[in-house]
Design a protein around this motif. Structure first.
Motif, PDB file in Angstrom:
ATOM      1  N   SER A 103       0.816  -1.209   0.000  1.00  0.00           N
ATOM      2  CA  SER A 103       0.000   0.000   0.000  1.00  0.00           C
ATOM      3  C   SER A 103       0.854   1.265   0.000  1.00  0.00           C
ATOM      4  O   SER A 103       0.365   2.350  -0.329  1.00  0.00           O
ATOM      5  CB  SER A 103      -0.933   0.010   1.215  1.00  0.00           C
ATOM      6  N   SER A 104       2.137   1.146   0.359  1.00  0.00           N
ATOM      7  CA  SER A 104       3.016   2.324   0.334  1.00  0.00           C
ATOM      8  C   SER A 104       3.215   2.842  -1.082  1.00  0.00           C
ATOM      9  O   SER A 104       3.589   4.001  -1.276  1.00  0.00           O
ATOM     10  CB  SER A 104       4.361   1.975   0.961  1.00  0.00           C
ATOM     11  N   LEU A 105       2.955   1.995  -2.084  1.00  0.00           N
ATOM     12  CA  LEU A 105       3.153   2.421  -3.471  1.00  0.00           C
ATOM     13  C   LEU A 105       2.091   3.402  -3.944  1.00  0.00           C
ATOM     14  O   LEU A 105       2.301   4.105  -4.936  1.00  0.00           O
ATOM     15  CB  LEU A 105       3.162   1.196  -4.395  1.00  0.00           C
ATOM     16  N   ILE A 106       0.946   3.444  -3.265  1.00  0.00           N
ATOM     17  CA  ILE A 106      -0.122   4.316  -3.764  1.00  0.00           C
ATOM     18  C   ILE A 106       0.221   5.790  -3.552  1.00  0.00           C
ATOM     19  O   ILE A 106      -0.482   6.662  -4.076  1.00  0.00           O
ATOM     20  CB  ILE A 106      -1.476   3.991  -3.116  1.00  0.00           C
ATOM     21  N   SER A 107       1.289   6.071  -2.833  1.00  0.00           N
ATOM     22  CA  SER A 107       1.703   7.468  -2.689  1.00  0.00           C
ATOM     23  C   SER A 107       2.144   8.051  -4.017  1.00  0.00           C
ATOM     24  O   SER A 107       2.184   9.270  -4.190  1.00  0.00           O
ATOM     25  CB  SER A 107       2.845   7.575  -1.678  1.00  0.00           C
ATOM     26  N   VAL A 109       0.555   8.099  -6.717  1.00  0.00           N
ATOM     27  CA  VAL A 109      -0.561   8.772  -7.387  1.00  0.00           C
ATOM     28  C   VAL A 109      -1.170   9.839  -6.489  1.00  0.00           C
ATOM     29  O   VAL A 109      -2.281  10.296  -6.727  1.00  0.00           O
ATOM     30  CB  VAL A 109      -1.640   7.755  -7.837  1.00  0.00           C
ATOM     31  N   GLY A 110      -0.455  10.228  -5.456  1.00  0.00           N
ATOM     32  CA  GLY A 110      -0.879  11.353  -4.650  1.00  0.00           C
ATOM     33  C   GLY A 110      -1.747  11.038  -3.464  1.00  0.00           C
ATOM     34  O   GLY A 110      -2.307  11.958  -2.848  1.00  0.00           O
ATOM     35  N   VAL A 111      -1.876   9.771  -3.103  1.00  0.00           N
ATOM     36  CA  VAL A 111      -2.685   9.409  -1.941  1.00  0.00           C
ATOM     37  C   VAL A 111      -1.824   9.562  -0.689  1.00  0.00           C
ATOM     38  O   VAL A 111      -0.717   9.031  -0.606  1.00  0.00           O
ATOM     39  CB  VAL A 111      -3.210   7.968  -2.051  1.00  0.00           C
ATOM     40  N   ALA A 112      -2.345  10.282   0.295  1.00  0.00           N
ATOM     41  CA  ALA A 112      -1.576  10.561   1.514  1.00  0.00           C
ATOM     42  C   ALA A 112      -1.715   9.414   2.498  1.00  0.00           C
ATOM     43  O   ALA A 112      -2.439   9.496   3.487  1.00  0.00           O
ATOM     44  CB  ALA A 112      -2.036  11.879   2.141  1.00  0.00           C
ATOM     45  N   GLU A 113      -0.985   8.317   2.224  1.00  0.00           N
ATOM     46  CA  GLU A 113      -0.969   7.200   3.176  1.00  0.00           C
ATOM     47  C   GLU A 113       0.251   7.348   4.071  1.00  0.00           C
ATOM     48  O   GLU A 113       0.828   8.437   4.172  1.00  0.00           O
ATOM     49  CB  GLU A 113      -1.013   5.850   2.443  1.00  0.00           C
ATOM     50  N   ILE A 114       0.667   6.303   4.731  1.00  0.00           N
ATOM     51  CA  ILE A 114       1.722   6.405   5.745  1.00  0.00           C
ATOM     52  C   ILE A 114       3.034   6.915   5.149  1.00  0.00           C
ATOM     53  O   ILE A 114       3.681   7.822   5.689  1.00  0.00           O
ATOM     54  CB  ILE A 114       1.929   5.037   6.431  1.00  0.00           C
ATOM     55  N   THR A 115       3.427   6.329   4.005  1.00  0.00           N
ATOM     56  CA  THR A 115       4.696   6.723   3.408  1.00  0.00           C
ATOM     57  C   THR A 115       4.670   8.171   2.930  1.00  0.00           C
ATOM     58  O   THR A 115       5.624   8.933   3.173  1.00  0.00           O
ATOM     59  CB  THR A 115       5.040   5.791   2.235  1.00  0.00           C
ATOM     60  N   ARG A 116       3.598   8.579   2.242  1.00  0.00           N
ATOM     61  CA  ARG A 116       3.508   9.958   1.769  1.00  0.00           C
ATOM     62  C   ARG A 116       3.456  10.938   2.946  1.00  0.00           C
ATOM     63  O   ARG A 116       4.070  12.010   2.910  1.00  0.00           O
ATOM     64  CB  ARG A 116       2.287  10.121   0.867  1.00  0.00           C
TER      65      ARG A 116
END
Length: 222
Positions: A103-107, A109-116
């Protein structure tokens, strides 16, 4: 489906979902596009894991359910699915942990998850080491909780369950072993001689296993 989504990297699938859906006139938010891409990718992996679990069920057990007059639905719900889940539970837990890390890869595309979020904090505080260590600890806590929940589910699955269903399963397993033994020595041809000739075919002084076989085949002819 499985070949495509297992063969293409997840990051490429994320970019394709993010740019392709608006291209065909479907405007969705980045989180929806990311959830769609990850769901399709994980579905391919989970499908193969579960397929292996179903293939791991001995064929003789499925034949035994027919002798016990189980419907196809009962066989699927009471025999196949519980055993497939038990066989694949470690792989399913591992795949769920991999999903959290992926799920860290979705950053991208601009999604503010844990990594972003960690990237934004590191950029504003100039403390990258502390920030990313904290982000790693968050992932470890989530994955540790998933692992513990999975092991607890395994223990509950082994100890719980309806007693009647357990008895049915044990009987089916025993009959399945008998049918596998039949197949190994070619005794499945016993059906051709008819139920009235089973005693002569198997031998009146047969073992207990032969007695169970005799009873199983009579149920099938009934």
């Amino acid at each position: 489906y499985v070949f495509v989504f297992r063969g293409v990297p997840l990051i490429v699938q994320l970019m394709m979902a993010y740019y392709f859906l608006p291209f065909v006139g479907i405007n969705v938010s980045p989180i929806v596009a990311s959830a769609l891409a990850i769901s399709l990718c994980e579905g391919a992996y989970l499908g193969e894991i579960l397929r292996g679990g179903f293939l791991g069920i001995p064929r003789g057990q499925l034949e035994a359910t027919q002798l016990l007059c189980f419907s196809r639905f009962d066989t699927l719900v009471r025999i196949e699915i519980p055993q497939a889940l038990k066989l694949t539970m470690p792989s399913l837990i591992n795949e769920m942990i991999m999903l959290v890390k992926a799920s860290s890869l979705i950053s991208i595309v601009g999604v503010a998850e844990i990594t972003r979020t960690a990237q934004n904090i590191a950029a504003s505080t100039f403390l990258p080491l502390e920030t990313y260590v904290a982000a790693g600890c968050v992932y470890m806590v989530i994955n540790g909780a998933l692992s513990l929940a999975g092991h607890a589910a395994e223990r509950v699955g082994e100890s719980a369950g309806d007693r009647e269903d357990q008895n049915h399963l044990e009987e089916i397993r025993e009959r399945g072993r008998v049918l596998e033994r039949m197949r190994a020595v070619g005794v499945e041809k016993a059906a051709a001689v008819g139920a009235e000739h089973l005693d002569d075919f198997l031998g009146r002084d047969g073992t207990d296993c032969d007695g169970l076989l005799r009873d199983s085949l009579r149920r099938g002819f009934a």
